[in-house]
Design a protein around this motif. Structure first.
Motif, short mmCIF file in Angstrom:
data_model
loop_
_atom_site.label_atom_id
_atom_site.label_comp_id
_atom_site.label_asym_id
_atom_site.label_seq_id
_atom_site.Cartn_x
_atom_site.Cartn_y
_atom_site.Cartn_z
N LEU A 172 39.15 37.95 36.61
CA LEU A 172 38.15 37.05 37.12
C LEU A 172 38.14 37.44 38.85
N ARG A 188 35.03 38.96 40.81
CA ARG A 188 34.67 38.17 42.08
C ARG A 188 34.48 39.13 43.12
N ILE A 227 28.82 33.33 40.26
CA ILE A 227 29.72 33.29 39.18
C ILE A 227 29.78 31.66 38.62
N LEU A 276 31.58 29.72 36.39
CA LEU A 276 32.82 29.76 35.41
C LEU A 276 33.27 28.50 34.67
N PHE A 316 41.25 28.11 40.72
CA PHE A 316 40.46 28.70 41.60
C PHE A 316 41.70 29.23 42.60
N LEU A 374 32.14 31.46 43.42
CA LEU A 374 32.68 30.78 42.20
C LEU A 374 32.26 29.44 42.11
#
Length: 248
Positions: A72, A76, A84, A86, A100, A117
């Motif tokens: 991830l 990113r 994104i 998620l 995160f 994100l």
């Protein structure tokens, strides 16, 4: 109507999701790319759809195994200017924030030099109804996924009120997710989408998911008022894409 491509991650690969039966998911075989490597597939999906939003389901995290933190972070960092969305099976705001933070720690780039994100809280995993409001207050612009299987909402006791979560805590964006339709080529579940859209508070953007087979399905979904639809298989199999995906 906007096409939002979907990336399903499991055991380090992009997998083909079929009807939510995750035990049988296999590494993707796509006409868009020669491998199942996440970055190759992500770039191919974005190019095929013309989208600047990518939905990622981290099935390792959703199945309470191991989240794809490094993958991830790499996605990113490699996809500047992309949002994104998620879904990583967050039970509450603290678990979302912790993941995160781990992704940030693995990828030093920050917006605007990296993808943004956006947390998607799925009702199949959510344990705390206050998580969305906490995320919203912190500036994360969370999305709620109303996850359905066999016509029933998947939701923990105490989180959802019959037949759905209390609408007072719905965020601005809500996904009408019908897991049975995902990768099925049975057509989109327009009835569930229309029911959720009719019940949504004013100003809510309701997004559909699953079942898209071709351009006619896209047109039918657009007529329901959907602003966007989550799509994977029809892009991989080139049943939609290019100008069709961008302009439908």
């Amino acid at each position: 109507m906007q096409v939002i491509p979907v990336l399903d991650l499991l055991d380090g690969h992009v997998v083909r999701a079929v009807r939510g039966e995750r035990a049988g998911y296999l590494p993707i075989r796509s006409s868009l790319a020669a491998t199942s490597e996440p970055l190759d597939i992500a770039r191919a999906l974005l190019a095929a759809s013309g989208a600047r939003t990518l939905y990622i389901a981290d099935l390792g995290a959703i199945l309470q195994q191991r989240p794809h933190v490094a993958t991830l972070a790499a996605l990113r960092a490699a996809l500047p200017g992309v949002d994104i969305w998620l879904d990583a099976g967050y039970a509450d705001y603290a678990s979302m924030l912790a993941l995160f933070a781990r992704i940030d720690a693995n990828g030093p780039l920050t917006p605007p030099l990296a993808a943004t994100l956006v947390p998607v809280f799925g009702t199949e995993s959510l344990q705390d109804i206050h998580a969305l409001r906490a995320a919203e207050t912190a500036g994360f612009a969370p999305i709620l996924s109303l996850d359905h299987r066999a016509g029933q909402l998947l939701c923990a006791p105490g989180v959802c009120e019959s037949p759905e979560p209390a609408r007072s805590w719905w965020p601005r964006k809500v996904i009408a997710m019908t897991l049975d339709q995902v990768g099925s080529y049975d057509g989109p579940d327009l009835a569930t989408f229309e029911r959720i859209r009719a019940a949504a508070p004013a100003g809510t953007e309701v997004i559909g998911a699953g079942g898209i087979r071709h351009g006619d399905d896209m047109a039918a979904a657009a007529r329901t008022g959907a602003l966007a639809w989550l799509v994977a298989s029809a892009l991989h199999d080139r049943r939609i894409g290019g100008p069709l995906a961008a302009s439908t």
